[in-house]
Design an enzyme around this catalytic site. Sequence first.
Site, PDB file in Angstrom:
ATOM      1  N   SER A  24      41.603  38.975   6.796  1.00 40.89           N
ATOM      2  CA  SER A  24      41.472  38.011   6.385  1.00 40.89           C
ATOM      3  C   SER A  24      40.486  37.176   5.702  1.00 40.89           C
ATOM      4  O   SER A  24      39.772  36.596   7.000  1.00 40.89           O
ATOM      5  CB  SER A  24      42.837  36.906   5.895  1.00 40.89           C
ATOM      6  OG  SER A  24      43.565  36.253   5.247  1.00 40.89           O
ATOM      7  N   TYR A  70      48.129  31.428  11.085  1.00 39.55           N
ATOM      8  CA  TYR A  70      46.811  32.478   9.807  1.00 39.55           C
ATOM      9  C   TYR A  70      45.939  32.887  10.548  1.00 39.55           C
ATOM     10  O   TYR A  70      45.696  33.719  11.057  1.00 39.55           O
ATOM     11  CB  TYR A  70      47.489  32.163   8.709  1.00 39.55           C
ATOM     12  CG  TYR A  70      47.610  34.012   7.737  1.00 39.55           C
ATOM     13  CD1 TYR A  70      47.869  34.745   8.109  1.00 39.55           C
ATOM     14  CD2 TYR A  70      46.556  33.611   7.051  1.00 39.55           C
ATOM     15  CE1 TYR A  70      48.413  35.868   7.466  1.00 39.55           C
ATOM     16  CE2 TYR A  70      45.939  34.789   6.557  1.00 39.55           C
ATOM     17  CZ  TYR A  70      47.098  35.458   6.131  1.00 39.55           C
ATOM     18  OH  TYR A  70      46.633  36.692   5.166  1.00 39.55           O
TER      19      TYR A  70
END
Length: 255
Positions: free
Chosen positions: A136, A149
């Site tokens: 990501s 995250y």
Amino acid sequence: MTLRVFITGASSGIGAALARHYAARGVTLGLLGRRESALLELARSLPGEHVIYCVDVAEPAALTEAAADFIARFGVPDVVIANAGVSAGTLTEEADDLAAFDRVMRTNVLGMVATFQPFVAPMRARGSGRLVGIASVAGIRGLPGAGAYSASKAAVIAYLESLRVELHGSGVRVVTIAPGYIATPMTAVNTYPMPFMLPVDEAARRFVKAIDAGIGYTVIPWQMGVVAKLLRLLPNFLFDPIFARAGRKPRGLPL
């Protein structure tokens, strides 16, 4: 010969979109996820022969069993996509978020390692294959309220680079895909602007194109790749005050 693709996190979102794309090409699929009903519904909707595994990637033993079963049925896959991932807002100061940190890291990082592990040796022995990790752009710089995250995706990017170098010259290619914003249930809970968002099926099409090409590292969409490069160059004295005001994902989401 029919291609074989093994996908984790296939219950919904990017994983399900990848399954639809590959099935339309006549690929045999191993679809792994935590929600059996969603996997069954997906498999029934796809043309071709496929097998589902209701498995949590945070449970390495069960993942190894699923990998062994797929190999026994269809042979060593041509592509393994470690797509499974979870996300929730987290704050280090909140003791309740320690469990969320643990869950995110175990799923996103260790789950990826556990996904690839059973396939590396047989792919190396065959001299071909693709190991694809979904990272990501959140792993490029640490984002506020997303410590778990961002840390997990930064770890994934570094891990995949290590694996790529380890397998250099073996015929097995490691592909790192760092998505920007994709329209999935994971992003649906976000209340802040998400620039350059892609529909999930279009994202899957672009992912598969990168996988076919064996690209070592790519950001999709390309516009977020430009943003990622700029973020890497942005000095802390500018990055910190700008992103301190950035939107944050809600805490306490189910993981």
